[in-house]
Design an enzyme around this catalytic site. Structure first.
Site, PDB file in Angstrom:
ATOM      1  N   CYS A   1       0.858  -1.209  -0.192  1.00  0.00           N
ATOM      2  CA  CYS A   1       0.059  -0.083  -0.014  1.00  0.00           C
ATOM      3  C   CYS A   1       0.855   1.256   0.039  1.00  0.00           C
ATOM      4  O   CYS A   1       1.551   1.701   1.080  1.00  0.00           O
ATOM      5  CB  CYS A   1      -1.021  -0.047   1.324  1.00  0.00           C
ATOM      6  SG  CYS A   1      -1.812   1.414   1.589  1.00  0.00           S
TER       7      CYS A   1
ATOM      8  N   CYS B   1       0.066   3.885   2.665  1.00  0.00           N
ATOM      9  CA  CYS B   1       0.466   3.427   3.993  1.00  0.00           C
ATOM     10  C   CYS B   1       1.999   3.678   4.352  1.00  0.00           C
ATOM     11  O   CYS B   1       2.301   4.050   5.197  1.00  0.00           O
ATOM     12  CB  CYS B   1       0.348   1.778   4.070  1.00  0.00           C
ATOM     13  SG  CYS B   1      -1.455   1.237   3.863  1.00  0.00           S
TER      14      CYS B   1
END
Length: 107
Positions: free
Chosen positions: A34, A37
């Site tokens: 991600c 993230c």
């Protein structure tokens, strides 16, 4: 994980590490693939250091801890849930700026 103030939490350790914590816990639900993230990870690390002793910061890899991700209905990442006394006190979605994390923690 290089920051000693950030703990990795799994399905097996979640209840003990998070729900039974004596201090509030900011949990970062994330995955290695991600991008957002990864972009917010340095801010999370900084907050863990800044608030050390006041709160705990934990990371849950949603790919490895699917039971916890389902329990808290994590449908997009990053998702941040702030726990106090074993209860969800607040939650936030997405790669937040530092100021939003501070508001979340200070509330």
């Amino acid at each position: 994980m290089s920051n000693p103030n950030v703990s990795q939490v799994s399905d097996a350790s979640f209840d003990g590490d998070i729900l039974k914590s004596q201090v509030p816990v900011l949990v970062d639900f994330w995955a290695p693939w991600c991008g957002p993230c990864r972009s917010v990870a340095p801010i999370v690390d900084d907050l863990a250091t800044q608030y050390a002793g006041k709160i705990k910061v934990a990371k849950v890899n949603v790919d490895e801890s699917t039971e916890i991700a389902m329990r808290y209905q994590i449908t997009s990442i990053p998702t941040f849930i702030f726990f106090k006394n074993g209860e969800v006190a607040d939650r936030a979605l997405g790669a937040l700026p530092r100021s939003e994390f501070v508001k979340l923690i200070d509330r």
